[in-house]
Design a protein around this motif. Structure first.
Motif, PDB file in Angstrom:
ATOM      1  N   ASP A  13     -20.423 -29.882  44.380  1.00 23.78           N
ATOM      2  CA  ASP A  13     -21.804 -30.291  44.100  1.00 23.78           C
ATOM      3  C   ASP A  13     -22.422 -29.526  42.941  1.00 23.78           C
ATOM      4  O   ASP A  13     -23.165 -30.078  42.147  1.00 23.78           O
ATOM      5  N   GLY A  14     -22.157 -28.255  42.781  1.00 23.63           N
ATOM      6  CA  GLY A  14     -22.790 -27.454  41.749  1.00 23.63           C
ATOM      7  C   GLY A  14     -21.991 -27.323  40.468  1.00 23.63           C
ATOM      8  O   GLY A  14     -22.373 -26.570  39.573  1.00 23.63           O
ATOM      9  N   GLN A  15     -20.903 -28.049  40.353  1.00 18.92           N
ATOM     10  CA  GLN A  15     -20.039 -27.914  39.179  1.00 18.92           C
ATOM     11  C   GLN A  15     -20.758 -28.324  37.897  1.00 18.92           C
ATOM     12  O   GLN A  15     -20.671 -27.633  36.884  1.00 18.92           O
ATOM     13  N   VAL A  17     -23.934 -28.276  37.217  1.00 18.79           N
ATOM     14  CA  VAL A  17     -24.974 -27.302  36.869  1.00 18.79           C
ATOM     15  C   VAL A  17     -24.357 -26.073  36.194  1.00 18.79           C
ATOM     16  O   VAL A  17     -24.882 -25.554  35.204  1.00 18.79           O
ATOM     17  N   VAL A  18     -23.231 -25.612  36.702  1.00 18.83           N
ATOM     18  CA  VAL A  18     -22.561 -24.450  36.114  1.00 18.83           C
ATOM     19  C   VAL A  18     -22.049 -24.792  34.709  1.00 18.83           C
ATOM     20  O   VAL A  18     -22.194 -23.995  33.773  1.00 18.83           O
TER      21      VAL A  18
END
Length: 136
Positions: A13-15, A17-18
């Motif tokens: 899910d946060g890939q 954003v990173v």
């Protein structure tokens, strides 16, 4: 239960954003460099144009240096006309019609973005141009 833990570990899910956090500063630096390079290139072209036109005006109207300087300030863009240093030199001072005219223009142009200002060591960059023509 073990399958739920494996599914929770494999979530991404946060890939995005990173990846954005890693690439965004580089993209902003490239964008600022493009903006400042275009700004400086436009100002250099304006200074080149003003020195050429000033020399052309001087070879046709080899009158006073103040009239030539006033003509250059009239045709130059506003951000350059008010702050530029203009030097008009005739190589034959006794008879300007028999020599050359040299028009030098120099100006400190503001850098638009602070990111590029770090690389050029300051908030301004000195741009200059010189044009020499034979007075006819």
């Amino acid at each position: 239960m073990l399958t739920n833990i494996i599914k929770w570990i494999k979530r991404e899910d946060g890939q995005a954003v990173v990846e954005l956090a890693i690439t965004l500063p580089i993209l902003i630096m490239i964008l600022c460099a493009i903006i400042d390079f275009g700004w400086l290139f436009m100002n250099q072209n304006s200074i080149d144009y003003a020195s050429r036109e000033g020399a052309r005006y001087a070879i046709v109207n080899a009158s006073s240096k103040t009239a030539i300087e006033a003509h250059i300030r009239a045709i130059a863009p506003d951000n350059i006309a008010s702050t530029a240093t203009i030097t008009v030199t005739f190589t034959n001072t006794s008879n300007p019609r028999l020599g050359d005219v040299i028009v030098d223009i120099s100006d400190d142009v503001n850098i638009l973005t602070p990111i590029v200002g770090v690389f050029v060591r300051g908030e301004t960059m000195n741009l200059s141009s010189s044009c020499t023509m034979k007075v006819e």
